[in-house]
Write an enzyme that holds these catalytic residues in place. Sequence first.
Site, PDB file in Angstrom:
ATOM      1  N   LEU A  34      25.921  59.226  52.546  1.00 56.92           N
ATOM      2  CA  LEU A  34      25.883  59.454  51.100  1.00 56.92           C
ATOM      3  C   LEU A  34      26.825  58.457  50.524  1.00 56.92           C
ATOM      4  O   LEU A  34      27.827  58.507  50.829  1.00 56.92           O
ATOM      5  CB  LEU A  34      26.463  60.684  50.568  1.00 56.92           C
ATOM      6  CG  LEU A  34      26.712  61.391  49.238  1.00 56.92           C
ATOM      7  CD1 LEU A  34      26.125  62.774  49.142  1.00 56.92           C
ATOM      8  CD2 LEU A  34      27.895  60.843  48.604  1.00 56.92           C
ATOM      9  N   ASN A  36      28.769  57.165  47.050  1.00 51.63           N
ATOM     10  CA  ASN A  36      28.628  57.304  45.550  1.00 51.63           C
ATOM     11  C   ASN A  36      29.739  56.141  44.878  1.00 51.63           C
ATOM     12  O   ASN A  36      29.250  54.893  45.040  1.00 51.63           O
ATOM     13  CB  ASN A  36      29.296  58.648  44.997  1.00 51.63           C
ATOM     14  CG  ASN A  36      30.360  59.328  45.777  1.00 51.63           C
ATOM     15  OD1 ASN A  36      30.623  59.467  46.754  1.00 51.63           O
ATOM     16  ND2 ASN A  36      31.411  59.755  44.659  1.00 51.63           N
ATOM     17  N   ASP A  37      30.480  56.437  44.131  1.00 51.06           N
ATOM     18  CA  ASP A  37      31.261  55.526  43.149  1.00 51.06           C
ATOM     19  C   ASP A  37      31.506  54.044  43.691  1.00 51.06           C
ATOM     20  O   ASP A  37      32.007  53.968  45.055  1.00 51.06           O
ATOM     21  CB  ASP A  37      32.458  55.799  42.642  1.00 51.06           C
ATOM     22  CG  ASP A  37      32.486  57.350  42.261  1.00 51.06           C
ATOM     23  OD1 ASP A  37      31.772  57.954  42.321  1.00 51.06           O
ATOM     24  OD2 ASP A  37      33.879  57.916  41.982  1.00 51.06           O
ATOM     25  N   GLN A  53      32.468  54.568  47.704  1.00 57.13           N
ATOM     26  CA  GLN A  53      32.621  55.870  48.331  1.00 57.13           C
ATOM     27  C   GLN A  53      31.541  56.292  49.447  1.00 57.13           C
ATOM     28  O   GLN A  53      30.485  55.868  49.032  1.00 57.13           O
ATOM     29  CB  GLN A  53      32.644  57.125  47.227  1.00 57.13           C
ATOM     30  CG  GLN A  53      33.718  57.222  46.321  1.00 57.13           C
ATOM     31  CD  GLN A  53      35.077  57.607  47.027  1.00 57.13           C
ATOM     32  OE1 GLN A  53      35.070  58.910  47.317  1.00 57.13           O
ATOM     33  NE2 GLN A  53      35.947  56.968  47.430  1.00 57.13           N
ATOM     34  N   TYR A  96      39.578  59.119  47.907  1.00 57.17           N
ATOM     35  CA  TYR A  96      38.939  59.428  46.820  1.00 57.17           C
ATOM     36  C   TYR A  96      38.791  57.963  46.037  1.00 57.17           C
ATOM     37  O   TYR A  96      39.676  56.950  46.379  1.00 57.17           O
ATOM     38  CB  TYR A  96      39.037  60.423  45.866  1.00 57.17           C
ATOM     39  CG  TYR A  96      38.430  61.733  46.154  1.00 57.17           C
ATOM     40  CD1 TYR A  96      37.826  61.777  47.207  1.00 57.17           C
ATOM     41  CD2 TYR A  96      38.568  62.628  45.156  1.00 57.17           C
ATOM     42  CE1 TYR A  96      37.028  63.203  47.856  1.00 57.17           C
ATOM     43  CE2 TYR A  96      37.881  63.916  45.482  1.00 57.17           C
ATOM     44  CZ  TYR A  96      37.153  63.933  46.655  1.00 57.17           C
ATOM     45  OH  TYR A  96      36.635  65.148  46.888  1.00 57.17           O
ATOM     46  N   SER A  97      38.166  57.792  44.919  1.00 53.42           N
ATOM     47  CA  SER A  97      38.041  56.456  44.289  1.00 53.42           C
ATOM     48  C   SER A  97      39.085  55.772  43.682  1.00 53.42           C
ATOM     49  O   SER A  97      40.132  56.432  43.437  1.00 53.42           O
ATOM     50  CB  SER A  97      37.228  56.684  43.093  1.00 53.42           C
ATOM     51  OG  SER A  97      35.727  56.876  43.312  1.00 53.42           O
ATOM     52  N   ARG A 155      43.063  61.894  39.352  1.00 52.55           N
ATOM     53  CA  ARG A 155      42.241  60.778  40.449  1.00 52.55           C
ATOM     54  C   ARG A 155      41.692  59.628  39.661  1.00 52.55           C
ATOM     55  O   ARG A 155      41.765  59.566  38.555  1.00 52.55           O
ATOM     56  CB  ARG A 155      41.121  61.448  41.150  1.00 52.55           C
ATOM     57  CG  ARG A 155      40.136  62.159  40.256  1.00 52.55           C
ATOM     58  CD  ARG A 155      39.175  62.712  41.332  1.00 52.55           C
ATOM     59  NE  ARG A 155      38.142  63.476  40.388  1.00 52.55           N
ATOM     60  CZ  ARG A 155      38.194  64.647  40.419  1.00 52.55           C
ATOM     61  NH1 ARG A 155      39.310  65.655  40.538  1.00 52.55           N
ATOM     62  NH2 ARG A 155      37.482  65.520  39.604  1.00 52.55           N
ATOM     63  N   ASP A 156      41.706  58.545  40.718  1.00 53.14           N
ATOM     64  CA  ASP A 156      40.855  57.496  40.439  1.00 53.14           C
ATOM     65  C   ASP A 156      41.626  56.285  39.779  1.00 53.14           C
ATOM     66  O   ASP A 156      41.208  55.753  38.470  1.00 53.14           O
ATOM     67  CB  ASP A 156      39.556  57.762  39.632  1.00 53.14           C
ATOM     68  CG  ASP A 156      38.767  58.756  40.239  1.00 53.14           C
ATOM     69  OD1 ASP A 156      38.708  59.062  41.396  1.00 53.14           O
ATOM     70  OD2 ASP A 156      37.952  59.364  39.245  1.00 53.14           O
ATOM     71  N   GLU A 210      36.694  61.248  34.645  1.00 50.31           N
ATOM     72  CA  GLU A 210      36.769  60.602  36.187  1.00 50.31           C
ATOM     73  C   GLU A 210      36.681  58.995  35.718  1.00 50.31           C
ATOM     74  O   GLU A 210      36.408  58.518  34.803  1.00 50.31           O
ATOM     75  CB  GLU A 210      35.761  61.025  36.915  1.00 50.31           C
ATOM     76  CG  GLU A 210      35.808  62.566  37.245  1.00 50.31           C
ATOM     77  CD  GLU A 210      34.817  62.906  38.303  1.00 50.31           C
ATOM     78  OE1 GLU A 210      33.662  62.715  38.031  1.00 50.31           O
ATOM     79  OE2 GLU A 210      35.290  63.507  39.216  1.00 50.31           O
TER      80      GLU A 210
HETATM   81  C1  FRU Z   1      33.052  60.466  40.691  1.00 52.67           C
HETATM   82  C2  FRU Z   1      34.273  61.094  41.861  1.00 52.67           C
HETATM   83  C3  FRU Z   1      35.543  60.699  41.562  1.00 52.67           C
HETATM   84  C4  FRU Z   1      36.307  60.942  42.905  1.00 52.67           C
HETATM   85  C5  FRU Z   1      35.045  60.712  43.853  1.00 52.67           C
HETATM   86  C6  FRU Z   1      34.937  61.652  44.767  1.00 52.67           C
HETATM   87  O1  FRU Z   1      31.817  60.486  41.116  1.00 52.67           O
HETATM   88  O2  FRU Z   1      34.061  62.647  41.601  1.00 52.67           O
HETATM   89  O3  FRU Z   1      36.140  61.177  40.533  1.00 52.67           O
HETATM   90  O4  FRU Z   1      37.206  60.179  43.205  1.00 52.67           O
HETATM   91  O5  FRU Z   1      33.809  60.934  42.949  1.00 52.67           O
HETATM   92  O6  FRU Z   1      33.968  60.922  46.015  1.00 52.67           O
END
Ligand code: FRU
Length: 479
Positions: A34, A36-37, A53, A96-97, A155-156, A210
């Site tokens: 999977l 993501n970001d 991610q 995480y991001s 986060r992020d 986020e």
């Molecule tokens: C956004 C998020 C971020 C986090 C990451 C975790 O999609 O929820 O806030 O860092 O994905 O995978």
Amino acid sequence: MDYKKIYQNIEEYYSYEDKNIWRNKFHIEMPFGLVNDPNGLSYYNGEYYIFYQWNPFGCEHKTKHWGLVKTKDFINFTKPEIILKPEEWFDKNGCYSGGAYVKDDTLKLFYTGNVKDSNNERKSYQCMVDYKDGSFEKKGVLIDKQPEGYTAHFRDPMIFVENEIYYMIVGVQTEDLKGRALIYKSDDINKWSFAGELKTDVDNLGYMWECPNIIKVNEDKFAFMFSPQGLKEEEFKYQNIYQSGYLIGELNFDDVSLNNHTEFKEIDMGFDFYAPQVFNHDGKNIMIGWIGMPDKDDEYLSSEYGWMFGLTMPRVLEYKDNVLYQRPLELLEELRESKIMDLKNQYVDDYSININSRTIECNLDLDMNNSNNIELKFKFKDEYISILYNKEDEICTLDRNNMEFGGKGIRKFKLKANKSLKLHMFIDNSFMEIYYQDGLETTTLVYFPKSDSFEIEIKNSVKINELQIWNLRRINYGK
Ligand code: FRU
């Protein structure tokens, strides 16, 4: 965790051609797991670094790593590598991001270490990593806790620099459950102090923000882009579970406030776009978003084949009339393999174009002087996705209800097209990115057709000012 096996599987995957009809040809996606970001986007040592991610172990939102592909041209990529693994006490439940910053000759990465302690209580650590001469070194925790008054949804981190001072912006939630962003400051990028909450005129805009970004858009204006969660759906806005958008204003670095700012504007009006990140290279602000949406996993059927989600193509952001226009990065023209259609000034009535590949770029400009309603259909045998435009009401409707598999529904947004309706479309095997009116709006979506056949149909009688279609080439990894 068996990383040797993961690398073996990567090697094996790229040794054959995946014939699955949903496998995309020119979008970044992973062989399995999977995605993501987008994370740590940067240009370093002559190459674009695209981190993201990645759960390489399955199609679930857990064990988040940072993956990396590098490219010079968005056609030839390195094979996916795992860069950050969730294996330290401060990131054991997920790396995480976060963003990147190139300082001297070091690429510095910033991310959030996500930790669930024995009572399942969340802890968030803002961490740093140095990359130099081909190796990554985790430097550990820079900020070990959110300030008083905020929850651990913290986060992020993203870095930006002004007047030789480093700033870090981090998404957060207040104890009374409002989304916010916090600013930290540093002289040397290693030691950080809390500068305050970013003050805006926005009070109630969701329960969590986020992936914040601060983007300089001209001499005196900045865009603050973020992904708020918890907005209430309106007729022409906020139709996804979570959104991404921005405010543009003047940034006061002394009291960390964004002043005289615009209203919150969504970046993409499609179904599947979230958590974009922006970096600056060659004088351009370049954005990449995640093609996907959290908490909607059951819509993404490619998980049956062991992979899920991808990234948008790079989009250049341009500030004009107080909004950000988006356009595909020029380099992407190199993806054009052959021109399969080129029309100018042609009157058509229920026009249908049969296309034997589903991996194309299409530029369409329709004369609206004598038209009021336009319907455009992407047909896959007996299924279709449609775009309806009504000039009088200035409404564009994207409709996915006539697809059998995957997410359905409609998305509606306001769009002005008095003289001509301009669509610039990138259609891949299961992703579509469409730019409207030179990038004033965009829609990104995922679709899972049952059949490989593909037709574009323009309903109604209308004059085509211009229509160009190119077949796009396949990007490759590590060849
Ligand atoms: C956004 C998020 C971020 C986090 C990451 C975790 O999609 O929820 O806030 O860092 O994905 O995978």
